[in-house]
Design an enzyme around this catalytic site. Structure first.
Site, PDB file in Angstrom:
ATOM      1  N   GLU A  52      10.134   7.001  11.104  1.00  0.00           N
ATOM      2  CA  GLU A  52       9.528   7.298   9.800  1.00  0.00           C
ATOM      3  C   GLU A  52       8.018   7.392   9.977  1.00  0.00           C
ATOM      4  O   GLU A  52       7.494   7.129  11.064  1.00  0.00           O
ATOM      5  CB  GLU A  52       9.900   6.218   8.777  1.00  0.00           C
ATOM      6  CG  GLU A  52      11.391   6.214   8.477  1.00  0.00           C
ATOM      7  CD  GLU A  52      11.788   5.254   7.368  1.00  0.00           C
ATOM      8  OE1 GLU A  52      10.893   4.662   6.744  1.00  0.00           O
ATOM      9  OE2 GLU A  52      12.991   5.112   7.145  1.00  0.00           O
ATOM     10  N   HIS A 169       4.501   6.469  -2.941  1.00  0.00           N
ATOM     11  CA  HIS A 169       5.329   7.254  -2.037  1.00  0.00           C
ATOM     12  C   HIS A 169       5.034   8.725  -2.287  1.00  0.00           C
ATOM     13  O   HIS A 169       5.006   9.169  -3.433  1.00  0.00           O
ATOM     14  CB  HIS A 169       6.819   6.970  -2.257  1.00  0.00           C
ATOM     15  CG  HIS A 169       7.639   7.390  -1.077  1.00  0.00           C
ATOM     16  ND1 HIS A 169       7.870   8.709  -0.783  1.00  0.00           N
ATOM     17  CD2 HIS A 169       8.231   6.671  -0.107  1.00  0.00           C
ATOM     18  CE1 HIS A 169       8.587   8.775   0.320  1.00  0.00           C
ATOM     19  NE2 HIS A 169       8.819   7.555   0.755  1.00  0.00           N
ATOM     20  N   ARG A 215       1.541   7.010   4.581  1.00  0.00           N
ATOM     21  CA  ARG A 215       1.896   7.431   3.222  1.00  0.00           C
ATOM     22  C   ARG A 215       0.691   7.703   2.322  1.00  0.00           C
ATOM     23  O   ARG A 215       0.709   8.643   1.536  1.00  0.00           O
ATOM     24  CB  ARG A 215       2.716   6.328   2.559  1.00  0.00           C
ATOM     25  CG  ARG A 215       4.104   6.316   3.049  1.00  0.00           C
ATOM     26  CD  ARG A 215       4.891   5.237   2.410  1.00  0.00           C
ATOM     27  NE  ARG A 215       6.214   5.329   2.983  1.00  0.00           N
ATOM     28  CZ  ARG A 215       7.171   4.455   2.813  1.00  0.00           C
ATOM     29  NH1 ARG A 215       6.968   3.408   2.056  1.00  0.00           N
ATOM     30  NH2 ARG A 215       8.334   4.622   3.363  1.00  0.00           N
ATOM     31  N   HIS A 276       5.393   2.987  -5.397  1.00  0.00           N
ATOM     32  CA  HIS A 276       6.570   2.665  -4.587  1.00  0.00           C
ATOM     33  C   HIS A 276       6.604   1.224  -4.116  1.00  0.00           C
ATOM     34  O   HIS A 276       7.663   0.605  -4.095  1.00  0.00           O
ATOM     35  CB  HIS A 276       6.581   3.598  -3.376  1.00  0.00           C
ATOM     36  CG  HIS A 276       7.802   3.472  -2.524  1.00  0.00           C
ATOM     37  ND1 HIS A 276       9.066   3.682  -3.022  1.00  0.00           N
ATOM     38  CD2 HIS A 276       7.954   3.149  -1.206  1.00  0.00           C
ATOM     39  CE1 HIS A 276       9.954   3.493  -2.045  1.00  0.00           C
ATOM     40  NE2 HIS A 276       9.302   3.164  -0.948  1.00  0.00           N
ATOM     41  N   ARG A 311       1.533  -0.660   3.748  1.00  0.00           N
ATOM     42  CA  ARG A 311       2.766  -1.052   4.449  1.00  0.00           C
ATOM     43  C   ARG A 311       3.244   0.064   5.383  1.00  0.00           C
ATOM     44  O   ARG A 311       3.305   1.232   4.980  1.00  0.00           O
ATOM     45  CB  ARG A 311       3.854  -1.339   3.417  1.00  0.00           C
ATOM     46  CG  ARG A 311       5.196  -1.634   4.014  1.00  0.00           C
ATOM     47  CD  ARG A 311       6.247  -1.737   2.927  1.00  0.00           C
ATOM     48  NE  ARG A 311       6.518  -0.452   2.321  1.00  0.00           N
ATOM     49  CZ  ARG A 311       7.734   0.077   2.187  1.00  0.00           C
ATOM     50  NH1 ARG A 311       8.790  -0.577   2.611  1.00  0.00           N
ATOM     51  NH2 ARG A 311       7.898   1.244   1.603  1.00  0.00           N
TER      52      ARG A 311
HETATM   53  C1  LIG Z   1      14.027   3.887  -3.543  1.00  0.00           C
HETATM   54  C2  LIG Z   1      13.533   2.874  -2.563  1.00  0.00           C
HETATM   55  C3  LIG Z   1      13.856   2.988  -1.220  1.00  0.00           C
HETATM   56  C4  LIG Z   1      13.390   2.039  -0.307  1.00  0.00           C
HETATM   57  N1  LIG Z   1      13.720   2.179   1.020  1.00  0.00           N
HETATM   58  C5  LIG Z   1      13.321   1.227   1.884  1.00  0.00           C
HETATM   59  C6  LIG Z   1      13.705   1.293   3.267  1.00  0.00           C
HETATM   60  O1  LIG Z   1      14.407   2.203   3.685  1.00  0.00           O
HETATM   61  N2  LIG Z   1      13.265   0.304   4.090  1.00  0.00           N
HETATM   62  C7  LIG Z   1      12.479  -0.729   3.664  1.00  0.00           C
HETATM   63  O2  LIG Z   1      12.119  -1.605   4.448  1.00  0.00           O
HETATM   64  N3  LIG Z   1      12.112  -0.804   2.362  1.00  0.00           N
HETATM   65  C8  LIG Z   1      12.500   0.127   1.475  1.00  0.00           C
HETATM   66  N4  LIG Z   1      12.122   0.037   0.165  1.00  0.00           N
HETATM   67  C9  LIG Z   1      11.364  -1.140  -0.278  1.00  0.00           C
HETATM   68  C10 LIG Z   1      12.326  -2.300  -0.386  1.00  0.00           C
HETATM   69  O3  LIG Z   1      13.540  -1.849  -0.962  1.00  0.00           O
HETATM   70  C11 LIG Z   1      11.766  -3.411  -1.250  1.00  0.00           C
HETATM   71  O4  LIG Z   1      10.496  -3.755  -0.817  1.00  0.00           O
HETATM   72  C12 LIG Z   1      12.686  -4.602  -1.157  1.00  0.00           C
HETATM   73  O5  LIG Z   1      13.920  -4.298  -1.789  1.00  0.00           O
HETATM   74  C13 LIG Z   1      12.097  -5.815  -1.822  1.00  0.00           C
HETATM   75  O6  LIG Z   1      13.050  -6.823  -1.720  1.00  0.00           O
HETATM   76  P1  LIG Z   1      12.955  -8.111  -2.598  1.00  0.00           P
HETATM   77  O7  LIG Z   1      14.173  -8.911  -2.293  1.00  0.00           O
HETATM   78  O8  LIG Z   1      11.635  -8.728  -2.456  1.00  0.00           O
HETATM   79  O9  LIG Z   1      13.038  -7.569  -4.099  1.00  0.00           O
HETATM   80  P2  LIG Z   1      14.165  -6.708  -4.813  1.00  0.00           P
HETATM   81  O10 LIG Z   1      15.056  -6.051  -3.836  1.00  0.00           O
HETATM   82  O11 LIG Z   1      13.442  -5.867  -5.815  1.00  0.00           O
HETATM   83  O12 LIG Z   1      15.009  -7.812  -5.565  1.00  0.00           O
HETATM   84  C14 LIG Z   1      14.427  -8.586  -6.595  1.00  0.00           C
HETATM   85  C15 LIG Z   1      15.543  -9.137  -7.458  1.00  0.00           C
HETATM   86  O13 LIG Z   1      14.976 -10.073  -8.387  1.00  0.00           O
HETATM   87  C16 LIG Z   1      15.504  -9.798  -9.672  1.00  0.00           C
HETATM   88  N5  LIG Z   1      14.524 -10.212 -10.699  1.00  0.00           N
HETATM   89  C17 LIG Z   1      13.344  -9.636 -11.020  1.00  0.00           C
HETATM   90  N6  LIG Z   1      12.745 -10.308 -12.020  1.00  0.00           N
HETATM   91  C18 LIG Z   1      13.550 -11.349 -12.320  1.00  0.00           C
HETATM   92  C19 LIG Z   1      13.495 -12.412 -13.259  1.00  0.00           C
HETATM   93  N7  LIG Z   1      12.458 -12.561 -14.089  1.00  0.00           N
HETATM   94  N8  LIG Z   1      14.514 -13.298 -13.308  1.00  0.00           N
HETATM   95  C20 LIG Z   1      15.568 -13.180 -12.465  1.00  0.00           C
HETATM   96  N9  LIG Z   1      15.695 -12.193 -11.548  1.00  0.00           N
HETATM   97  C21 LIG Z   1      14.689 -11.289 -11.483  1.00  0.00           C
HETATM   98  C22 LIG Z   1      15.770  -8.304  -9.693  1.00  0.00           C
HETATM   99  O14 LIG Z   1      16.741  -7.985 -10.659  1.00  0.00           O
HETATM  100  C23 LIG Z   1      16.257  -8.063  -8.270  1.00  0.00           C
HETATM  101  O15 LIG Z   1      17.632  -8.275  -8.179  1.00  0.00           O
HETATM  102  C24 LIG Z   1      12.583   0.969  -0.757  1.00  0.00           C
HETATM  103  C25 LIG Z   1      12.268   0.844  -2.118  1.00  0.00           C
HETATM  104  C26 LIG Z   1      12.735   1.797  -3.017  1.00  0.00           C
HETATM  105  C27 LIG Z   1      12.369   1.650  -4.476  1.00  0.00           C
END
Ligand SMILES: Cc1cc2nc3c(=O)[nH]c(=O)nc-3n(C[C@H](O)[C@H](O)[C@H](O)COP(=O)(O)OP(=O)(O)OC[C@H]3O[C@@H](n4cnc5c(N)ncnc54)[C@H](O)[C@@H]3O)c2cc1C
Length: 468
Positions: A52, A169, A215, A276, A311
């Protein structure tokens, strides 16, 4: 080298120890995820690696073509479900943190089954609520990415770091009636090119790395090209690639585009940038400890220093794995020493919350904040636009708001305040009035409730001292 690529993308602001931790421990946790049932794409039994933007070689595994994050979540939830000591409460909405004597001792949340506000006490709370892409009018993020975990931590007294660094993004699908669906970086990695409305490939004019530049550079180049040609979109061209390969490599993207009437093997795909990823967040040390004792954090809600000012693609899922594991073990180990005198530790109990204004972000507040963020705190910023944004956020905050609305506008203000403070351009932060990188600002911006913003050379050390 993975470490080198991460440091280059981070534009001088990565915490070197955090990056070293990420790259040395990453493989161990990926292997563990595979042992737990994570299924990643293979050919002839061997893992397939892709490339990537800003990676110097193919080193990224993926799942079901383009659903890597979903596979992480599926396998982790399945594993957690096997542990008898873990109680999962899906769809519980956390409202705020409970702080006693300067220590986080639990959370207030809305119980989805009882439909009742409750609080739960604990010796350690690990925040993993994700990023805040929804602050912007155009975003690739799901509706839940409102950043309320960051705001809760801020209101509870935790320090926030590097909030000005938002990654846009470059290539979100730009169709009038479709959501801003992400057309993955890997599409350019596999040979896709960016073209303007005249069908001309323009990226080589902006950067020698062309479509594989970091990016922020690709996003700004697209904005410049759209302005130059007077359009609101450019095009991603995948037509030079084999149709069967595209169907197999990008099945979700293929199907989604087809749903909106586009064949990725034959059509030019209209794209433009969208918010993003948040590089900033709750300031943590290398073990997920925030500056508020008892509060730990992991994932996009944090600022571990891994990403610096920008990032490197695909480092976020890996960061979540590595630092999630570290935050969990630090929380468990520190809990053994913690003296917390709270009612019925670990048992959720009913509580009266102020629900007068509802628990959701009001539609009017959300719409207004998102528009201001996009227009004044977006890809290109300057002093005047940021000052106007802050003034408008203060006007909104003066209203009678629900907790969630207050969280949302406060978070927007934190981003705008740090963007105004950083009088230089670096990584995901670009100031029209300060277009150059300035080493005076080779520091992390730190914000804490009730104190003025300041710059800190390190993310980690002071955090550890405060938690001892
Ligand atoms: C379309 C897309 C594609 C991506 N592709 C990639 C990739 O290929 N590789 C990569 O490394 N990264 C990728 N990313 C980035 C990556 O997905 C995110 O940075 C990562 O998912 C973050 O993980 P997290 O567990 O911190 O948060 P999240 O995966 O966002 O999970 C947070 C959780 O907390 C919950 N939550 C939020 N607020 C509250 C609240 N007040 N009370 C209770 N629960 C709550 C949400 O509902 C969610 O379930 C992508 C992002 C997007 C949007």
């Amino acid at each position: 080298m993975h470490e080198g690529d991460t440091l280059v993308a981070g534009a001088g602001l990565c915490d070197e120890q955090a990056v070293e931790t990420l790259v040395t421990e990453g493989t161990k946790y990926i292997k563990q995820l595979i042992e737990w049932g994570g299924e990643f794409d293979r050919e002839g039994g061997k893992l397939v690696f892709t490339q990537e933007a800003a990676h110097s070689r193919r080193r990224i595994i993926h799942a079901h073509g383009d659903s890597t994050g979903a596979e992480f979540v599926r396998s982790l939830i399945a594993r957690a479900g096997q542990e008898k000591t873990i109680n999962l409460t899906p769809f519980a909405n956390t409202e705020s943190l409970i702080v006693r004597d300067g220590r986080c001792v639990g959370v207030r949340f809305l119980d989805p089954v009882l439909r009742q506000p409750r609080e739960i006490y604990a010796k350690a709370v690990v925040m993993a609520t994700g990023g805040a892409g929804q602050l912007y009018q155009h975003t690739t993020n799901p509706p839940v990415a409102t950043g309320d975990g960051m705001a809760m931590a801020y209101f509870a007294g935790a320090e926030m770091a590097d909030m000005e660094f938002i990654q846009f993004h470059p290539t979100a699908l730009n169709l009038e009636k479709a959501p801003r669906f992400l057309l993955s970086e890997a599409m350019r990695g596999e040979g896709g090119s960016l073209k303007n409305k005249y069908g001309e490939r323009f990226m080589p004019r902006y950067d020698e790395r062309a479509e594989l530049a970091p990016r922020d550079i690709v996003a700004r180049s697209i904005v410049a090209e759209m302005r130059r040609t007077g359009t609101r979109t450019v095009f991603l061209d995948m037509t030079a690639l084999d149709e069967d390969f595209l169907k197999h490599r990008f099945p979700k993207i293929y199907e989604t585009c087809k749903f909106y009437g586009l064949d990725i093997a034959k059509d030019m795909l209209p794209v433009s940038p969208a918010s993003h990823y948040c590089m900033g967040g709750i300031r943590t040390d290398l073990w997920g400890r925030s500056t508020l004792p008892g509060l730990y954090a992991a994932g996009e809600v944090t600022c571990t220093g891994v990403h610096g000012a920008n990032r490197l693609a695909s480092n976020s899922l890996l960061e979540g794995l590595v630092f999630g594991a570290r935050a969990g073990s630090a929380a468990a180990a520190d809990s053994l020493k913690a003296q917390v005198s709270s009612p019925k530790s670990q048992d959720a109990r009913p509580v009266a919350l102020d629900l007068e204004h509802g628990t959701q972000i009001s539609t009017a507040v959300k719409k207004r904040v998102k528009r201001i963020m996009w227009e004044r705190v977006g890809i290109l910023r300057d002093k005047d636009s940021l000052k106007r944004a802050i003034k408008e956020f203060d006007q909104i905050a003066a209203g009678n708001l629900s907790t969630s609305s207050r969280n949302f506008v406060t978070l927007a203000r934190l981003v705008a305040t740090s963007a105004l403070w950083r009088e230089e351009s670096r990584g995901g932060h670009f100031r029209n009035d300060f277009p150059e990188q300035d080493d005076k600002f080779k520091v992390h911006s730190i914000q804490e409730i009730g104190s003025p913003i300041y710059g800190s050379e390190k993310i980690s050390p002071s955090v550890q001292i405060k938690n001892q």
